[in-house]
Design an enzyme around this catalytic site. Structure first.
Site, PDB file in Angstrom:
ATOM      1  N   HIS A 146       0.794  -1.226   0.000  1.00 57.22           N
ATOM      2  CA  HIS A 146       0.000   0.000   0.000  1.00 57.22           C
ATOM      3  C   HIS A 146       0.828   1.278   0.000  1.00 57.22           C
ATOM      4  O   HIS A 146       0.306   2.350  -0.288  1.00 57.22           O
ATOM      5  CB  HIS A 146      -0.938   0.018   1.210  1.00 57.22           C
ATOM      6  CG  HIS A 146      -1.966  -1.067   1.147  1.00 57.22           C
ATOM      7  ND1 HIS A 146      -1.817  -2.271   1.791  1.00 57.22           N
ATOM      8  CD2 HIS A 146      -3.130  -1.141   0.474  1.00 57.22           C
ATOM      9  CE1 HIS A 146      -2.855  -3.030   1.533  1.00 57.22           C
ATOM     10  NE2 HIS A 146      -3.668  -2.378   0.736  1.00 57.22           N
ATOM     11  N   LYS A 292       0.819  -2.676 -13.371  1.00 55.17           N
ATOM     12  CA  LYS A 292      -0.258  -3.029 -12.438  1.00 55.17           C
ATOM     13  C   LYS A 292      -1.357  -1.964 -12.394  1.00 55.17           C
ATOM     14  O   LYS A 292      -1.075  -0.781 -12.524  1.00 55.17           O
ATOM     15  CB  LYS A 292       0.322  -3.169 -11.036  1.00 55.17           C
ATOM     16  CG  LYS A 292       0.455  -4.605 -10.567  1.00 55.17           C
ATOM     17  CD  LYS A 292       0.876  -4.646  -9.099  1.00 55.17           C
ATOM     18  CE  LYS A 292       0.272  -5.825  -8.374  1.00 55.17           C
ATOM     19  NZ  LYS A 292       0.693  -5.930  -6.984  1.00 55.17           N
ATOM     20  N   LYS A 295      -5.241   1.962  -7.481  1.00 51.80           N
ATOM     21  CA  LYS A 295      -6.156   3.069  -7.216  1.00 51.80           C
ATOM     22  C   LYS A 295      -5.420   4.401  -7.321  1.00 51.80           C
ATOM     23  O   LYS A 295      -5.961   5.365  -7.840  1.00 51.80           O
ATOM     24  CB  LYS A 295      -6.760   2.919  -5.813  1.00 51.80           C
ATOM     25  CG  LYS A 295      -8.159   2.319  -5.851  1.00 51.80           C
ATOM     26  CD  LYS A 295      -8.801   2.293  -4.481  1.00 51.80           C
ATOM     27  CE  LYS A 295      -8.388   1.057  -3.708  1.00 51.80           C
ATOM     28  NZ  LYS A 295      -8.889   1.024  -2.334  1.00 51.80           N
TER      29      LYS A 295
HETATM   30 ZN   LIG Z   1      -0.572  -2.861   3.354  1.00 49.02          ZN
END
Ligand SMILES: [Zn+2]
Length: 491
Positions: A146, A292, A295
């Protein structure tokens, strides 16, 4: 009757469904439908994984209770299933009361076995992943998935003695060479297990949106411990369908969660005295030519938008035909259109149309009396298609079915039935229609809507395993030519 139990992973509904979810469900659906076609008793489950800190936070951000939030989000995943013709037998939500009961029961079993102890956990935690990271696995202190900063979290936690099962797990891998599929994925996991299994922290006090532990309700079950149990609660563990369908024949999952399914899950089942699933199939990711989807890049493909614009059959066809299952695949809208035009419209739709027009012109729209030309029938390599599907090679199975469709078009071109009369003409027309019937049935797991429309136009109603042979098309059946099945997609 042979049984077959297939599952997808359950999706974390913190955001809307993306193409990867649609892909996993489509391949699993195709395999489930294939087994149903051959007369097996199939149970196919999919669903949503709804507990944990991240959901609790997202709900708060949205100004909703976690329960309202997951009701709304999980509805999007159900809608995806409806739009993409996903024929699940159960859509399980980890907030379903029966699942929560089973989760507690399994925890209790593991506890009673002496495999749970209270400790303290301190670690670098990514709330988005719902997992702790080792410092070496972070990128500049950030989550490798993330990119957000991992937080130092310290909390009392119950641990599962997973280390105890290292030897048993390695022996299990050894005895069950098809447990991890494709086999190429196996070595990496085995090597990591050989490096040593650490006990797993399985409870949290940092959130309340979850399943409370039966022995200590201040603690809530770690999301993964809860989520994995869905595969047995979906079939009503320990009774009913569980007795018939467990062990699952295959869990279909993505590479990012292979450790949970190939290592943690069997160890949990060893401890609870339950047989592990027969196999875990790890599929690849769908990428864009530029890399990839993410978002943050704003390039995430919305599967509902795709199915609305192209139709579910064409998007399913593309994914099942173009991407070798188990490998990463490239997604481009241009490729959907190319497959649609060259194979669905030019080959399959064209074959249906010309066969029905010829039968209308020459036989008053009734299937003539004849038997299928054996030279055409041998062009269908059913054994090969079955072998491909047994190995989850949908792309190869589909290629083989389409080879047969091409052979049918070539057969008509060669025989020129419009120049023939009487019995010889009837033979060619019957053969073509009967072959098309076979192709349509074999395509039903891949493109279920189009398959049904083709069979309707051929005058064929329901079908089963016994229809998967030639000469099953009844003479005198009225054909019903309808709209063009696949209109060409213009650039
Ligand atoms: Zn993560």
């Amino acid at each position: 009757m042979k049984k077959f139990y297939i599952t997808t992973a359950i999706d974390y509904p913190s955001a809307k469904p993306h193409l990867g979810h649609a892909y996993e469900k489509t391949v699993s659906d195709c395999i489930a439908r294939w087994h149903r076609l051959w007369g097996e008793e199939v149970f196919f489950s999919t669903g949503t994984d709804e507990h944990g800190l991240k959901i609790q936070r997202k709900a708060k951000e949205a100004g909703k209770t976690p329960s309202q939030f997951v009701d709304e989000m999980s509805a999007d995943f159900k809608k995806l299933c409806a739009e993409w013709d996903i024929s699940f037998d159960r859509f399980i939500r980890t907030t379903d009361p029966d699942h929560e009961e089973v989760s507690k029961k399994i925890f209790q079993k593991v506890f009673d076995k002496g495999d749970i102890y209270l400790g303290e956990y301190e670690g670098l935690y990514c709330a988005d992943c719902e997992q702790y990271y080792l410092e070496k696995d972070l990128v500049n202190g950030n989550c490798p998935v993330h990119g957000t900063k991992a937080e130092l979290v310290r909390e009392p936690s119950y641990f599962f003695r997973m280390s105890k099962y290292q030897k048993q797990l390695l022996e299990f891998f050894e005895k069950n060479p098809n447990f991890i599929l494709p086999r190429a994925r196996k070595a990496e996991i085995v090597n990591r297990v050989k490096e040593g299994l650490r006990d797993l922290s399985v409870s949290r006090t940092s959130f309340t949106w979850g399943v409370p532990l039966p022995n200590d309700p201040k603690h809530f079950l770690y999301v993964w411990f809860d989520a994995l149990i869905n595969y047995i609660s979906a079939v009503d563990y320990p009774k009913g369908k569980f007795k018939k369908f467990w062990p699952a024949d295959v869990h279909v999952i993505g590479t990012d969660i292979s450790w949970f399914h190939c290592v943690i899950w069997p160890c949990m089942l060893f401890s609870a005295g339950i047989e592990p699933p027969k196999s875990v199939f790890i599929h690849g990711f769908i990428k864009l030519p530029s890399g990839k989807m993410s978002k943050s890049k704003g390039n995430v493909v919305d599967p509902l938008d795709l199915s609305q614009r192209f139709g579910s059959d064409s998007v399913r066809y593309f994914l099942l035909r173009d991407i070798p299952f188990g490998e990463d695949g490239i997604f481009e809208e241009r490729l959907i259109a190319e497959r649609h035009n060259s194979e669905l419209a030019n080959e399959l739709g064209n074959l249906l149309n010309r066969v029905l027009v010829l039968i209308e012109k020459n036989c008053n729209g009734e299937i003539p009396q004849a038997t299928t030309d054996s030279n055409l029938a041998v062009k269908l390599n059913l054994k090969k298609i079955q072998a491909n599907m047994a190995r989850f090679e949908t792309h190869l199975a589909l290629a083989e079915i389409m080879n047969f469709v091409k052979a049918c078009n070539a057969f008509i071109n060669e025989k020129e039935p419009w120049k023939l009369t009487g019995k010889s003409q009837q033979k060619v027309l019957y053969s073509s229609a009967d072959a098309l019937r076979m192709a349509a049935i074999l395509l039903s797991p891949f493109i279920p809507n189009a398959s049904k429309k083709m069979l309707d136009q051929l005058g064929v109603g329901s079908f089963g395993k016994s229809d998967l042979q030639f000469n099953k098309l009844r003479a005198g059946t009225k054909t019903k030519r309808g709209e063009v099945l696949f209109k060409k997609i213009e650039k």
